[in-house]
Write a protein that holds these residues in place. Sequence first.
Motif, PDB file in Angstrom:
ATOM      1  N   VAL A 113       0.995  -1.260   0.306  1.00 14.17           N
ATOM      2  CA  VAL A 113       0.455  -0.224  -0.335  1.00 14.17           C
ATOM      3  C   VAL A 113       0.593   0.861   0.297  1.00 14.17           C
ATOM      4  O   VAL A 113       1.777   1.577   0.647  1.00 14.17           O
ATOM      5  N   PHE A 114       1.306   2.105  -0.590  1.00 12.45           N
ATOM      6  CA  PHE A 114       1.571   3.572  -0.961  1.00 12.45           C
ATOM      7  C   PHE A 114       0.891   4.436  -0.830  1.00 12.45           C
ATOM      8  O   PHE A 114      -0.296   4.808  -1.595  1.00 12.45           O
ATOM      9  N   VAL A 115       1.168   5.958  -0.570  1.00 13.39           N
ATOM     10  CA  VAL A 115       0.569   6.629  -0.272  1.00 13.39           C
ATOM     11  C   VAL A 115       0.939   7.906  -0.697  1.00 13.39           C
ATOM     12  O   VAL A 115       2.306   8.085  -0.970  1.00 13.39           O
ATOM     13  N   THR A 116       0.591   8.628  -1.768  1.00 14.98           N
ATOM     14  CA  THR A 116       0.280   9.603  -2.387  1.00 14.98           C
ATOM     15  C   THR A 116      -0.490  10.577  -2.615  1.00 14.98           C
ATOM     16  O   THR A 116      -1.597  10.724  -2.680  1.00 14.98           O
ATOM     17  N   HIS A 117      -0.003  11.747  -2.867  1.00 13.44           N
ATOM     18  CA  HIS A 117      -0.834  12.859  -3.080  1.00 13.44           C
ATOM     19  C   HIS A 117      -0.625  13.258  -4.999  1.00 13.44           C
ATOM     20  O   HIS A 117      -1.006  13.679  -5.836  1.00 13.44           O
ATOM     21  N   ASP A 118      -0.295  12.622  -5.482  1.00 10.86           N
ATOM     22  CA  ASP A 118       0.058  12.492  -6.978  1.00 10.86           C
ATOM     23  C   ASP A 118      -0.139  11.847  -7.667  1.00 10.86           C
ATOM     24  O   ASP A 118      -0.223  10.783  -8.115  1.00 10.86           O
ATOM     25  N   GLN A 119      -1.227  12.139  -7.898  1.00  9.08           N
ATOM     26  CA  GLN A 119      -2.670  11.105  -9.375  1.00  9.08           C
ATOM     27  C   GLN A 119      -2.046  10.408 -10.693  1.00  9.08           C
ATOM     28  O   GLN A 119      -2.084   9.248 -10.924  1.00  9.08           O
ATOM     29  N   GLU A 120      -0.647  11.001 -10.779  1.00 11.77           N
ATOM     30  CA  GLU A 120      -0.236  10.415 -12.154  1.00 11.77           C
ATOM     31  C   GLU A 120       0.843   9.183 -10.929  1.00 11.77           C
ATOM     32  O   GLU A 120       0.633   7.871 -12.157  1.00 11.77           O
ATOM     33  N   GLU A 121       1.172   9.967 -10.498  1.00 11.30           N
ATOM     34  CA  GLU A 121       1.911   8.390  -9.807  1.00 11.30           C
ATOM     35  C   GLU A 121       1.270   7.209  -9.534  1.00 11.30           C
ATOM     36  O   GLU A 121       0.771   5.495  -9.910  1.00 11.30           O
ATOM     37  N   ALA A 122      -0.177   7.637  -8.468  1.00 10.31           N
ATOM     38  CA  ALA A 122      -0.880   6.859  -8.472  1.00 10.31           C
ATOM     39  C   ALA A 122      -1.654   6.006  -9.261  1.00 10.31           C
ATOM     40  O   ALA A 122      -1.748   5.043  -9.657  1.00 10.31           O
ATOM     41  N   LEU A 123      -1.754   6.518 -10.483  1.00  8.06           N
ATOM     42  CA  LEU A 123      -2.492   5.380 -11.806  1.00  8.06           C
ATOM     43  C   LEU A 123      -1.073   5.470 -12.332  1.00  8.06           C
ATOM     44  O   LEU A 123      -1.771   4.016 -13.068  1.00  8.06           O
ATOM     45  N   GLU A 124      -0.621   5.654 -11.985  1.00  7.15           N
ATOM     46  CA  GLU A 124       0.975   5.155 -13.178  1.00  7.15           C
ATOM     47  C   GLU A 124       0.846   3.765 -12.455  1.00  7.15           C
ATOM     48  O   GLU A 124       1.677   2.370 -13.363  1.00  7.15           O
ATOM     49  N   VAL A 125       1.607   3.260 -10.775  1.00  6.28           N
ATOM     50  CA  VAL A 125       1.926   2.965 -11.010  1.00  6.28           C
ATOM     51  C   VAL A 125       1.127   1.405 -10.305  1.00  6.28           C
ATOM     52  O   VAL A 125       0.878  -0.135 -10.023  1.00  6.28           O
ATOM     53  N   SER A 126      -0.002   1.997  -9.733  1.00  7.49           N
ATOM     54  CA  SER A 126      -0.986   0.693  -8.552  1.00  7.49           C
ATOM     55  C   SER A 126      -1.602   0.076 -10.068  1.00  7.49           C
ATOM     56  O   SER A 126      -2.335  -0.075 -10.687  1.00  7.49           O
ATOM     57  N   ASP A 127      -2.156  -1.165  -8.730  1.00  5.00           N
ATOM     58  CA  ASP A 127      -3.156  -2.549  -9.686  1.00  5.00           C
ATOM     59  C   ASP A 127      -4.874  -1.518  -8.762  1.00  5.00           C
ATOM     60  O   ASP A 127      -5.702  -1.561 -10.397  1.00  5.00           O
ATOM     61  N   ARG A 128      -4.973  -1.048  -8.164  1.00  4.11           N
ATOM     62  CA  ARG A 128      -6.159   0.166  -8.127  1.00  4.11           C
ATOM     63  C   ARG A 128      -5.829   0.859  -6.850  1.00  4.11           C
ATOM     64  O   ARG A 128      -4.596   1.179  -6.317  1.00  4.11           O
ATOM     65  N   VAL A 129      -6.586   1.882  -6.940  1.00  8.12           N
ATOM     66  CA  VAL A 129      -6.602   3.220  -6.652  1.00  8.12           C
ATOM     67  C   VAL A 129      -7.377   4.042  -5.942  1.00  8.12           C
ATOM     68  O   VAL A 129      -8.501   3.216  -5.687  1.00  8.12           O
ATOM     69  N   VAL A 130      -7.143   4.224  -4.769  1.00  4.44           N
ATOM     70  CA  VAL A 130      -8.474   4.532  -3.373  1.00  4.44           C
ATOM     71  C   VAL A 130      -8.398   5.667  -3.272  1.00  4.44           C
ATOM     72  O   VAL A 130      -7.382   6.784  -3.394  1.00  4.44           O
ATOM     73  N   VAL A 131      -8.964   6.674  -4.055  1.00  5.07           N
ATOM     74  CA  VAL A 131      -8.823   7.860  -3.740  1.00  5.07           C
ATOM     75  C   VAL A 131      -9.976   8.707  -2.593  1.00  5.07           C
ATOM     76  O   VAL A 131     -11.107   8.528  -1.911  1.00  5.07           O
ATOM     77  N   MET A 132      -9.583   9.263  -1.253  1.00  5.08           N
ATOM     78  CA  MET A 132      -9.806   9.748  -0.338  1.00  5.08           C
ATOM     79  C   MET A 132     -10.257  11.287  -0.112  1.00  5.08           C
ATOM     80  O   MET A 132      -8.870  11.983  -1.011  1.00  5.08           O
ATOM     81  N   ASP A 133     -10.440  11.467   0.130  1.00  2.00           N
ATOM     82  CA  ASP A 133     -10.832  13.319   0.843  1.00  2.00           C
ATOM     83  C   ASP A 133     -12.412  13.454   1.587  1.00  2.00           C
ATOM     84  O   ASP A 133     -12.585  12.994   2.239  1.00  2.00           O
ATOM     85  N   HIS A 134     -10.967  14.841   2.691  1.00  2.00           N
ATOM     86  CA  HIS A 134     -11.965  14.795   3.368  1.00  2.00           C
ATOM     87  C   HIS A 134     -12.443  13.268   4.981  1.00  2.00           C
ATOM     88  O   HIS A 134     -13.304  13.426   5.674  1.00  2.00           O
ATOM     89  N   GLY A 135     -11.239  12.691   5.351  1.00  2.00           N
ATOM     90  CA  GLY A 135     -11.619  11.505   5.760  1.00  2.00           C
ATOM     91  C   GLY A 135     -12.283  10.130   5.359  1.00  2.00           C
ATOM     92  O   GLY A 135     -12.998   9.339   5.869  1.00  2.00           O
TER      93      GLY A 135
END
Lengths: 279, 360
Positions: free
Chosen positions: B191-213
């Motif tokens: 599991v990796f945390v990032t604020h960089d959408q490009e990074e998340a979209l490029e690297v991961s199998d699945r993305v969890v988008v979070m906002d305000h908890g």
Amino acid sequence: MSNILNLRHSVLPGFRLSFGITLFWLALIVLLPFAALVYSTIGMGWDGFAAAVSSERVLAAIRLSFATAGLSAIINLVFGFLVAWVLVRYPFPGKRLVDALVDLPFALPTAVAGIALTTLYAPNGWIGQYLVPLGIKVSFTPLGIIVALTFIGLPFVVRTVQPVLEDLEKELEEAATCLGASRWDIFRRVIFPATLPSLITGGTMAFARATGEYGSVIFIAGNIPMVSEIAPLIIVSKLDQFDQQGATAVALVMLGISFVFLLVINLIQWWAARRHGAR
Amino acid sequence: MSIEIRNIRKQFGQFTALDNVSLDIAAGELLALLGPSGCGKTTLLRIIAGLEKPDAGQVLFGGADATHTHVAERQVGFVFQHYALFRHMTVFDNVAFGLSVKPRRERPSPEEIRERVMKLLKMVQLDWLADAYPGQLSGGQRQRIALARSLAVEPKVLLLDEPFGALDAKVRKDLRRWLRDLHNDMHITSVFVTHDQEEALEVSDRVVVMDHGHIEQVGRPDDIYEHPATPFVTQFLGDVNLFHGRVDAGQLTIGSYAQALSQHQDADGDAAVAYVRPHDLDLSLQADGALAQGTVEHIHAVGPVVRVELQQADGHTIEAAVSKERFRALGIVPGDTVYVTPRKLAVFLKDAAGQQDYVI
């Protein structure tokens, strides 16, 4: 070396002038008194020197001075580290007050500290009256000297270790925990090595200060020859008897021993710094 | 090992970092937690690691409750944004740390430790730096050492907190690809945390988008990018143009522009916002069927696409990205009036709660 001195195009101006002033100032403030000390001692010849410093009483005093200074430095290392740790790690009410309290031994005139400690630890003093029945005599013994030296040396250790502990990222401990390290492992292998250089520095300063301490010690020590008479007192009493050369001779011996200690500690620090990746 | 997160809640004073978050992470998956700062992604990661205690909820590792398991026993590898390497130890000792603090009975022999550490250092391609100190390494090298160190204890889960956040763009790109390859080889649940959408979209199998908890959306990177579930996700994943209009029984109207939608069939003249990405806007010199019109303000012709900035009559700007060929065919210059038509738009109704436009 020629590289450093011939920096014609250095960005920072005024190297020659400031370096010259630095050398002059160090010579005036530090080297000149030492030279005077050596010069004055040379005047008495080798036999006079040997006679002045090899008397039983002088040797006992020098031994006592360094032993009590060393012990108090070690005590300060342990408890100073603890104080710094508590001040850095835990929030508690009155923290600022405690923090300010640490500096008190710095600020207090040493004679005041000496009087206060004597009042406490004299056989009829606040604490002394309870210790004497237990067979513990503090004032007028080497123990009293250690108490006084511990008092004046505390801020040195706390104030050198504190900023280093503050800079120690919490992540280091978290990383170690994730890797399965126990609390003891974390202290022994992560926190302690990281603070070791500052502990050495603080301990050295406390030690150096303690060897020369006079004001706070003489009241509580009682100054019994061969038992609780410290080397600085020997120097003062020789001066009182107009034996200036004898005084400088003892001073020179103390200077020599202190110099060797500082040299060794600096070597240890240099070695520790190299282990930190030479930065 | 799979991870289940059930109804996790975490409060810092008045601030709600996580509000009833649930998430399933499959074994061997590489998952990205993506969101702006303060969205709770790092807190969630730290709760998975056990570095933070949730106020309520459960964390399950491989089906077993691990909520109250101590960090040291969770067998997680954690990689910090600022590396957290032990400065007074050599690279070798750093990587060996986890093995050398094992209880004597479980601790491998010194030869075995040496062998395993060197193998890891070879894997991160830094075996030649074994005797160096962290202070002598570059940021990218330090992070690879930190990764090797966390892998030395053979963790069941690998957690990375903004692992490339402190690195410069080029190194970050290299390390991203390298992490992807590494994961393909090792298949450890990560599991990796990032604020960089490009990074998340490029690297991961699945993305969890979070906002305000909250979790806004979970999905495969292409899914999330193509079908954002909320206005927030739409805006967070990249530049977007906003057009305000109405939807009535599946029919979108924005000014004189009208389009039939496949969703919102039961909408009844509701106010709506249409989001269009710059590259989904086509430019034209004809007014027919146009969504909006504007005056060309700036033209950025660097790179494979030409970005054209239009100023609408009401002062809003529209950004469109067209191919070089299309741009040349149009032959537009600043000051020209052009018309835009959307190839694809995402439409969200403004609900009763008065959902506002997100500003990032």
